[in-house]
Design a protein around this motif. Structure first.
Motif, PDB file in Angstrom:
ATOM      1  N   LEU A 162       0.985  -1.338  -0.042  1.00  9.55           N
ATOM      2  CA  LEU A 162       0.257   0.728   0.333  1.00  9.55           C
ATOM      3  C   LEU A 162       0.915   1.458  -0.211  1.00  9.55           C
ATOM      4  O   LEU A 162       0.110   2.307  -0.184  1.00  9.55           O
ATOM      5  CB  LEU A 162      -1.043   0.284   1.353  1.00  9.55           C
ATOM      6  CG  LEU A 162      -2.064  -1.331   1.387  1.00  9.55           C
ATOM      7  CD1 LEU A 162      -2.564  -1.094   1.863  1.00  9.55           C
ATOM      8  CD2 LEU A 162      -3.284  -1.002  -0.318  1.00  9.55           C
ATOM      9  N   THR A 167      -3.830   2.415  -3.924  1.00 10.83           N
ATOM     10  CA  THR A 167      -5.489   2.266  -4.029  1.00 10.83           C
ATOM     11  C   THR A 167      -5.562   1.028  -4.603  1.00 10.83           C
ATOM     12  O   THR A 167      -6.554   0.177  -5.370  1.00 10.83           O
ATOM     13  CB  THR A 167      -5.439   2.867  -5.612  1.00 10.83           C
ATOM     14  OG1 THR A 167      -4.873   2.974  -6.254  1.00 10.83           O
ATOM     15  CG2 THR A 167      -5.902   4.232  -4.893  1.00 10.83           C
ATOM     16  N   ARG A 169      -6.235  -2.341  -4.405  1.00 15.43           N
ATOM     17  CA  ARG A 169      -7.689  -3.012  -3.930  1.00 15.43           C
ATOM     18  C   ARG A 169      -7.709  -3.928  -3.490  1.00 15.43           C
ATOM     19  O   ARG A 169      -7.749  -4.857  -2.659  1.00 15.43           O
ATOM     20  CB  ARG A 169      -8.911  -3.187  -4.879  1.00 15.43           C
ATOM     21  CG  ARG A 169     -10.357  -3.660  -4.222  1.00 15.43           C
ATOM     22  CD  ARG A 169     -11.088  -3.952  -4.890  1.00 15.43           C
ATOM     23  NE  ARG A 169     -12.836  -3.955  -4.344  1.00 15.43           N
ATOM     24  CZ  ARG A 169     -13.207  -3.170  -4.182  1.00 15.43           C
ATOM     25  NH1 ARG A 169     -13.135  -1.896  -3.664  1.00 15.43           N
ATOM     26  NH2 ARG A 169     -14.312  -3.391  -2.893  1.00 15.43           N
ATOM     27  N   ARG A 172      -5.514  -3.448   0.243  1.00 14.67           N
ATOM     28  CA  ARG A 172      -6.708  -2.719   0.659  1.00 14.67           C
ATOM     29  C   ARG A 172      -7.513  -4.103   1.819  1.00 14.67           C
ATOM     30  O   ARG A 172      -7.637  -3.300   3.023  1.00 14.67           O
ATOM     31  CB  ARG A 172      -7.049  -2.103   0.340  1.00 14.67           C
ATOM     32  CG  ARG A 172      -6.303  -0.575  -0.265  1.00 14.67           C
ATOM     33  CD  ARG A 172      -7.151   0.192  -1.315  1.00 14.67           C
ATOM     34  NE  ARG A 172      -8.699   0.187  -0.483  1.00 14.67           N
ATOM     35  CZ  ARG A 172      -9.890   0.844  -1.446  1.00 14.67           C
ATOM     36  NH1 ARG A 172      -9.711   1.195  -2.469  1.00 14.67           N
ATOM     37  NH2 ARG A 172     -10.338   1.145  -0.429  1.00 14.67           N
ATOM     38  N   SER A 175      -5.446  -5.865   3.769  1.00 17.32           N
ATOM     39  CA  SER A 175      -4.210  -5.496   5.466  1.00 17.32           C
ATOM     40  C   SER A 175      -6.222  -5.362   5.938  1.00 17.32           C
ATOM     41  O   SER A 175      -5.532  -5.359   7.048  1.00 17.32           O
ATOM     42  CB  SER A 175      -4.473  -3.722   4.754  1.00 17.32           C
ATOM     43  OG  SER A 175      -4.796  -3.072   5.606  1.00 17.32           O
ATOM     44  N   GLU A 191     -12.038   0.666   6.539  1.00 17.34           N
ATOM     45  CA  GLU A 191     -11.239   0.209   5.022  1.00 17.34           C
ATOM     46  C   GLU A 191     -12.322  -0.506   4.616  1.00 17.34           C
ATOM     47  O   GLU A 191     -12.341  -0.805   3.359  1.00 17.34           O
ATOM     48  CB  GLU A 191     -10.350  -0.654   5.427  1.00 17.34           C
ATOM     49  CG  GLU A 191      -9.930  -0.764   3.965  1.00 17.34           C
ATOM     50  CD  GLU A 191      -9.151   0.057   3.170  1.00 17.34           C
ATOM     51  OE1 GLU A 191      -9.515   0.776   2.400  1.00 17.34           O
ATOM     52  OE2 GLU A 191      -7.939   1.360   3.623  1.00 17.34           O
TER      53      GLU A 191
END
Length: 205
Positions: A162, A167, A169, A172, A175, A191
């Motif tokens: 990240l 961005t 995905r 993210r 995470s 998130e």
């Protein structure tokens, strides 16, 4: 000349004509690796997997030292579910060319898919030594670490993803899931809500 002609024909979608050109190139130069690899790509484009497999077999009979041939045959075997044979060819590709990153990466993904997470971790880490900014490989390493229960290490790798691409995905999502698994719900919730808002149909989030 025949291989170049085949390339032009393949670029126009004339795969059957291209295959004939590649085979002419092979007849004239039986150890010309590119002609076999390109023929196999056209065979695959036509959906003729047995012919593509035969093409790789002919390449390796003519040029046993072809690391690319072993790697591509391994990819085909993996798609057909012949995982042990695929792994053997990835290993052979890397014995012939230890720097062949494609084979190392493919081998690591195969190890992860078969549940050999410890070996997959080592394999992905090795790839990252050669390609430290490869996001997909770093994310895959994080997945392998998470599957091994090494959640904090996995989160560290995701954080590196990240930092490079905020961005990304998949990173993210992983995470947020790692935060949740580590009991950091207040960190995970925003998130997850953002991910759902961006794509309500994404079941991974």
């Amino acid at each position: 000349a025949w291989n170049n002609r085949g390339e032009a024909e393949r670029a126009q979608g004339a795969h059957r004509v291209a295959i004939a050109s590649y085979q002419r190139a092979q007849a004239l130069a039986p150890r010309y690796e590119a002609a076999y690899l390109h023929e196999a790509e056209s065979q695959r484009a036509l959906g003729d997997i047995p012919a593509a497999s035969d093409c790789f077999a002919r390449l390796l009979a003519a040029l046993p030292s072809s690391a690319a041939g072993h790697n591509n045959l391994a990819n085909l075997l993996r798609e057909q579910g012949q995982l042990e044979q695929a792994l053997a060819h990835y290993d052979q590709a890397l014995r012939l060319d230890p720097g062949l990153v494609a084979a190392a990466t493919n081998r690591a993904h195969l190890l992860l898919a078969t549940g050999l997470t410890a070996q997959a971790e080592e394999a992905f880490a090795s790839v990252l030594v050669q390609r430290p900014f490869d996001l997909a490989t770093r994310h895959a390493l994080a997945v392998a670490l998470a599957q091994s229960g090494k959640l904090q290490q996995a989160r560290d790798e995701v954080a590196r993803c990240l930092a490079q691409s905020p961005t990304f995905r998949d990173a993210r999502t992983l995470s947020a899931r790692l935060d949740w698994a580590l009991g950091e719900l207040e960190r995970a919730k925003p998130e997850l809500l953002d991910l759902i808002a961006e794509d309500p149909l994404d079941t991974a989030a």
